[in-house]
Write a protein that holds these residues in place. Sequence first.
Motif, PDB file in Angstrom:
ATOM      1  N   GLY A 127       0.495  -1.365  -0.216  1.00  0.00           N
ATOM      2  CA  GLY A 127      -0.049   0.557  -0.045  1.00  0.00           C
ATOM      3  C   GLY A 127       0.669   1.865   0.032  1.00  0.00           C
ATOM      4  O   GLY A 127       0.177   2.073   0.262  1.00  0.00           O
ATOM      5  N   ARG A 128       2.268   1.041  -0.305  1.00  0.00           N
ATOM      6  CA  ARG A 128       3.057   1.542   0.056  1.00  0.00           C
ATOM      7  C   ARG A 128       4.286   1.633  -0.440  1.00  0.00           C
ATOM      8  O   ARG A 128       5.014   0.514  -0.601  1.00  0.00           O
ATOM      9  N   PHE A 129       5.030   2.598  -0.656  1.00  0.00           N
ATOM     10  CA  PHE A 129       6.240   2.322  -2.239  1.00  0.00           C
ATOM     11  C   PHE A 129       6.914   2.227  -0.888  1.00  0.00           C
ATOM     12  O   PHE A 129       7.036   2.669   0.180  1.00  0.00           O
ATOM     13  N   PRO A 130       8.593   1.538  -1.059  1.00  0.00           N
ATOM     14  CA  PRO A 130       9.708   1.633   0.227  1.00  0.00           C
ATOM     15  C   PRO A 130      10.514   2.836   0.641  1.00  0.00           C
ATOM     16  O   PRO A 130      10.139   3.799  -0.067  1.00  0.00           O
ATOM     17  N   GLU A 131      10.248   2.664   1.627  1.00  0.00           N
ATOM     18  CA  GLU A 131      10.775   3.757   2.609  1.00  0.00           C
ATOM     19  C   GLU A 131      12.270   3.440   2.611  1.00  0.00           C
ATOM     20  O   GLU A 131      12.839   2.630   2.305  1.00  0.00           O
ATOM     21  N   PHE A 132      13.340   4.989   2.816  1.00  0.00           N
ATOM     22  CA  PHE A 132      13.678   5.349   2.574  1.00  0.00           C
ATOM     23  C   PHE A 132      15.065   5.670   4.182  1.00  0.00           C
ATOM     24  O   PHE A 132      15.777   5.559   4.646  1.00  0.00           O
ATOM     25  N   ILE A 133      14.890   4.947   5.700  1.00  0.00           N
ATOM     26  CA  ILE A 133      14.447   5.510   6.674  1.00  0.00           C
ATOM     27  C   ILE A 133      15.985   5.251   6.546  1.00  0.00           C
ATOM     28  O   ILE A 133      17.102   6.122   7.028  1.00  0.00           O
ATOM     29  N   GLU A 134      16.753   4.214   6.670  1.00  0.00           N
ATOM     30  CA  GLU A 134      17.989   3.589   7.011  1.00  0.00           C
ATOM     31  C   GLU A 134      18.530   3.870   6.056  1.00  0.00           C
ATOM     32  O   GLU A 134      20.247   4.383   5.755  1.00  0.00           O
ATOM     33  N   LEU A 135      18.778   4.211   4.943  1.00  0.00           N
ATOM     34  CA  LEU A 135      19.000   5.173   3.734  1.00  0.00           C
ATOM     35  C   LEU A 135      19.387   6.316   4.213  1.00  0.00           C
ATOM     36  O   LEU A 135      21.014   6.562   3.569  1.00  0.00           O
ATOM     37  N   MET A 136      18.301   6.358   3.981  1.00  0.00           N
ATOM     38  CA  MET A 136      18.418   8.657   4.324  1.00  0.00           C
ATOM     39  C   MET A 136      19.664   8.486   6.339  1.00  0.00           C
ATOM     40  O   MET A 136      20.690   9.462   5.863  1.00  0.00           O
ATOM     41  N   ALA A 137      20.019   7.754   6.578  1.00  0.00           N
ATOM     42  CA  ALA A 137      20.461   6.879   8.355  1.00  0.00           C
ATOM     43  C   ALA A 137      21.998   7.177   7.510  1.00  0.00           C
ATOM     44  O   ALA A 137      22.716   8.713   7.785  1.00  0.00           O
ATOM     45  N   VAL A 138      22.719   6.353   5.837  1.00  0.00           N
ATOM     46  CA  VAL A 138      23.510   6.655   6.084  1.00  0.00           C
ATOM     47  C   VAL A 138      24.238   7.397   5.465  1.00  0.00           C
ATOM     48  O   VAL A 138      25.513   7.860   5.599  1.00  0.00           O
ATOM     49  N   ILE A 139      23.017   7.842   4.594  1.00  0.00           N
ATOM     50  CA  ILE A 139      23.655   9.028   3.834  1.00  0.00           C
ATOM     51  C   ILE A 139      23.920  10.468   4.750  1.00  0.00           C
ATOM     52  O   ILE A 139      24.669  11.269   4.548  1.00  0.00           O
ATOM     53  N   ARG A 140      23.088  10.518   5.811  1.00  0.00           N
ATOM     54  CA  ARG A 140      23.216  11.281   6.692  1.00  0.00           C
ATOM     55  C   ARG A 140      24.760  11.164   7.585  1.00  0.00           C
ATOM     56  O   ARG A 140      25.495  12.006   7.419  1.00  0.00           O
ATOM     57  N   ASN A 141      25.101   9.917   7.721  1.00  0.00           N
ATOM     58  CA  ASN A 141      26.455  10.119   7.831  1.00  0.00           C
ATOM     59  C   ASN A 141      27.815  10.161   7.170  1.00  0.00           C
ATOM     60  O   ASN A 141      28.998  10.243   7.738  1.00  0.00           O
ATOM     61  N   ILE A 142      27.589  10.123   6.246  1.00  0.00           N
ATOM     62  CA  ILE A 142      27.901  10.339   4.448  1.00  0.00           C
ATOM     63  C   ILE A 142      28.474  11.911   4.553  1.00  0.00           C
ATOM     64  O   ILE A 142      29.585  12.494   4.707  1.00  0.00           O
ATOM     65  N   TYR A 143      27.014  11.958   4.554  1.00  0.00           N
ATOM     66  CA  TYR A 143      27.181  13.789   3.917  1.00  0.00           C
ATOM     67  C   TYR A 143      26.944  15.251   4.751  1.00  0.00           C
ATOM     68  O   TYR A 143      26.946  16.445   4.595  1.00  0.00           O
ATOM     69  N   GLY A 144      26.343  14.183   6.272  1.00  0.00           N
ATOM     70  CA  GLY A 144      25.398  15.375   7.461  1.00  0.00           C
ATOM     71  C   GLY A 144      24.872  15.896   7.483  1.00  0.00           C
ATOM     72  O   GLY A 144      23.783  15.775   6.260  1.00  0.00           O
ATOM     73  N   SER A 145      23.720  16.572   7.783  1.00  0.00           N
ATOM     74  CA  SER A 145      22.958  16.854   8.430  1.00  0.00           C
ATOM     75  C   SER A 145      22.367  17.995   7.501  1.00  0.00           C
ATOM     76  O   SER A 145      21.214  18.014   7.364  1.00  0.00           O
TER      77      SER A 145
END
Length: 186
Positions: A127-145
């Motif tokens: 009923g929804r597209f895949p979530e990216f919460i974990e991937l976004m956390a990894v990207i935040r750790n790489i590129y910053g808040s």
Amino acid sequence: MIYSQRIAQLSKALWKAVEKDWQQWIKPFGLNINEHHILWISCHLQGATISEVAKFGVMHVSTAFNFSKKLEERGYLSFSKREEDKRSTYVEVTPEGEALLQQINEHYYDTEHTFLEGSLPLKKLYGRFPEFIELMAVIRNIYGSDFMEIFERGFKNMDEMFEETDGKLSSKQRSEPDDEEVGEAL
């Protein structure tokens, strides 16, 4: 090492599909991916610096500047300096650039989108597209808040500017800001 290789292989496969879809989508409008990305970022960040465009576009500042200059020459972007910040160069989308983006968006479904098609079975199932919460956390750790703040701001602006109805993307009617919104912007 196996985790890194798995991510490398998956991201390469994902990028190739996205890149092919993206190129097909924008080709009729005479833009390449960098130009479209810069135009899109500039529109949704509403007066971004070249540095912000480069950071959010995950490209070198010289790449962002050079492609922005090409867009300026074609009348889609304008450059400016701010009285309070003479060192930074700001880019803003011109009315012609906004019209081009709107036209591009209206023709999104004219081309194939393999990543979207590959995601639809999951949407149908859950009923929804895949979530990216974990991937976004990894990207935040790489590129910053600040990268993630720019990311979220761009998509918030996009949600406010466009709506999808019956598989068509169209601009929402913009309302004039009230006094409180103007005060917040200042």
